[in-house]
Design an enzyme around this catalytic site. Sequence first.
Site, mmCIF file in Angstrom:
data_model
loop_
_atom_site.group_PDB
_atom_site.id
_atom_site.type_symbol
_atom_site.label_atom_id
_atom_site.label_comp_id
_atom_site.label_asym_id
_atom_site.label_seq_id
_atom_site.Cartn_x
_atom_site.Cartn_y
_atom_site.Cartn_z
ATOM 1 C CG ASP A 7 -1.877 1.224 1.222
ATOM 2 O OD1 ASP A 7 -2.308 1.639 0.118
ATOM 3 O OD2 ASP A 7 -2.184 1.769 2.294
ATOM 4 C CB SER A 8 0.189 4.732 -0.947
ATOM 5 O OG SER A 8 -1.021 4.859 -0.234
ATOM 6 C CB CYS A 71 -2.965 0.547 -2.656
ATOM 7 S SG CYS A 71 -3.051 2.281 -3.115
ATOM 8 C CD GLU A 148 -0.141 7.174 5.560
ATOM 9 O OE1 GLU A 148 0.950 7.058 6.140
ATOM 10 O OE2 GLU A 148 -0.722 6.196 5.048
ATOM 11 C CB CYS A 178 -9.487 4.670 0.103
ATOM 12 S SG CYS A 178 -7.859 5.157 0.717
ATOM 13 C CG HIS A 180 -5.153 5.257 3.991
ATOM 14 N ND1 HIS A 180 -4.588 4.634 2.905
ATOM 15 C CD2 HIS A 180 -4.124 5.828 4.671
ATOM 16 C CE1 HIS A 180 -3.269 4.828 2.933
ATOM 17 N NE2 HIS A 180 -2.968 5.559 3.991
HETATM 18 N N1 DGL Z 1 -4.828 3.347 0.590
HETATM 19 C C1 DGL Z 1 -4.854 3.675 -0.772
HETATM 20 C C2 DGL Z 1 -6.112 3.302 -1.461
HETATM 21 O O1 DGL Z 1 -6.668 2.278 -1.121
HETATM 22 C C3 DGL Z 1 -4.203 4.932 -1.257
HETATM 23 C C4 DGL Z 1 -4.342 6.198 -0.534
HETATM 24 C C5 DGL Z 1 -3.428 7.253 -1.114
HETATM 25 O O2 DGL Z 1 -2.212 7.007 -1.134
HETATM 26 O O3 DGL Z 1 -3.928 8.281 -1.546
HETATM 27 O O4 DGL Z 1 -6.570 3.969 -2.357
#
Ligand code: DGL
Length: 258
Positions: A7-8, A71, A148, A178, A180
Amino acid sequence: MKIGIFDSGVGGLLIAKSIRKTLPQYDYVYLGDTKRVPYGNRSHETILEFTREAVKYLFEKENCGLIIIACNTASAQALHELQIEYKNKKILGVIIPVAEESINFKKIGILATSATVSSNTFPREIKEVNKNAKVFQNPAPMLVPLAESGENKNALPFIKEYLKPLLAKKIDALILGCTHYPIYKKEIKKILPKNIKIISQDEIIPKKLKNYLQRHTEVENKLSKNGKAKILVTDKTKNIEFLAHKWFGKESLSLIEI
Ligand code: DGL
């Protein structure tokens, strides 16, 4: 060989945690590109380049037998091209498994990053399995930087604002598009009427992966089974340090360059 999860940033760590709970026997390596997060407001070219670097690292340096792009942004913007580039290796995304879970709903709302929304991947994949569904998307760009930095409480007003247009459409399901966003499930539940089903990847991906490995014994047979997990990050931020220690134990976290 290990299962790689990418993931990012911190979002995929929650997916990794729930995958490990369902499938504790395998060895995992998580890679979070915490130095370059967020991806969700970047161009297709940049998301592809960053994801390609992470995938290369996991295959070449970590000997992964399977990579899960945990992600949505990278799944939407880079997965297809990387699956073609690595046609003899296994890379899975997180969008199709979620689309498959939406078959019983008529009006589906999606919160996701701007790059995921603009790719139109969710509506396209949902229509493949649920062609009469009405799908509404809304980008929720502030939630990733807040997650984050571990600022969960401050997310509530943003969540309310982002949900407004979806609630106005009388949705019957909400996809947290997402990785997150499941971090905010408690906050989202507070606002969302009880009759709207929350579709959250931390609850879906583990069972889909289990099923995939049962069907693909050629992949499963190559996976090592010592129950180990390590977390690699491109920047050791306070929040990932906190979450890695909490969910994976003290020694799990290392800093790397990709
Ligand atoms: N967690 C990621 C997603 O599922 C990316 C969030 C990001 O880096 O903007 O989209």
